[in-house]
Design an enzyme around this catalytic site. Sequence first.
Site, PDB file in Angstrom:
ATOM      1  N   ASN A 156       0.778  -1.234   0.000  1.00 56.01           N
ATOM      2  CA  ASN A 156       0.000   0.000   0.000  1.00 56.01           C
ATOM      3  C   ASN A 156       0.814   1.291   0.000  1.00 56.01           C
ATOM      4  O   ASN A 156       0.286   2.350  -0.353  1.00 56.01           O
ATOM      5  CB  ASN A 156      -0.924  -0.037   1.240  1.00 56.01           C
ATOM      6  CG  ASN A 156      -1.617   1.264   1.503  1.00 56.01           C
ATOM      7  OD1 ASN A 156      -2.450   1.699   0.712  1.00 56.01           O
ATOM      8  ND2 ASN A 156      -1.278   1.903   2.611  1.00 56.01           N
ATOM      9  N   TYR A 177       2.297   9.725 -11.329  1.00 62.21           N
ATOM     10  CA  TYR A 177       1.508   8.927 -10.378  1.00 62.21           C
ATOM     11  C   TYR A 177       0.624   7.944 -11.130  1.00 62.21           C
ATOM     12  O   TYR A 177       0.560   6.756 -10.802  1.00 62.21           O
ATOM     13  CB  TYR A 177       0.666   9.867  -9.515  1.00 62.21           C
ATOM     14  CG  TYR A 177      -0.257   9.185  -8.542  1.00 62.21           C
ATOM     15  CD1 TYR A 177       0.216   8.696  -7.327  1.00 62.21           C
ATOM     16  CD2 TYR A 177      -1.623   9.049  -8.812  1.00 62.21           C
ATOM     17  CE1 TYR A 177      -0.634   8.085  -6.415  1.00 62.21           C
ATOM     18  CE2 TYR A 177      -2.479   8.441  -7.912  1.00 62.21           C
ATOM     19  CZ  TYR A 177      -1.980   7.966  -6.721  1.00 62.21           C
ATOM     20  OH  TYR A 177      -2.824   7.365  -5.819  1.00 62.21           O
TER      21      TYR A 177
END
Length: 249
Positions: free
Chosen positions: A86, A152
């Site tokens: 994560n 991103y």
Amino acid sequence: MSKVAVITGGGSGLGKVTAKQMAEKGINIVVVDIDQESGQETVELVKQAGVDAFFVKADVSKADEVKNYVDQAVEKYGTIDYFFNNAGISGSGKLFLETDVNEINKIVEINMLGALYGMHYVAEVMVKNGGGSIVNTSSSAGVIGQSTVVTYSATKHGIVGMTKSMVAEYAKDGLRVNAIAPGPTETPMVKKYFEDNPEMKESAEKGIPQRRLGTPEEVAELVTFLLTSDAPYINGDVIRIDGGFTSTK
């Protein structure tokens, strides 16, 4: 014997809330984060649920530090059953041609290489021990194109690819690998991004059919479901959790 979960980015946001929810199911937690103070806070939160936990400080962009948190988990508990892969960062919100190359490198190193290193070392343990379950954190920016997040978005699209390809190679060995693709969610990282780019928050909320941001708790429920045996036949999937944000895109 209690199951064991490793959670990176466990000191805040989705990682912290997921650690709490999984602890409430009786799962021991290895909290991994670069911030020791916040990571220890999560450990204490988990212990309040009556299970065991410990913290490992790691910069996930460094392979040796990733291997270290995996080694420590195995040394302590003997195995790893669940992995919430994560840890990640968002970036400055600048247009791509205005973005510094150093920022591009940092995002790729943490989001992409960090995730790959984590899957490599954790899956090695899982396959050896007969299987396990991994959830990778992608994003709505990993399933559609979005402005101001080119690097991103590239890393989060990469998360989708690595998720599917790992299943193609290792499902036969008992490995389950899925990805989540949250839309704008009220995590500290997203709040900071919107503070730096206030016009983007208004735009995001208007673009979500449910007209609100998601909550970390809602995402954590999905992660916990996908990781545990409640979802034994969901494999290689990318689950969008975004209030309909990407439904028409």
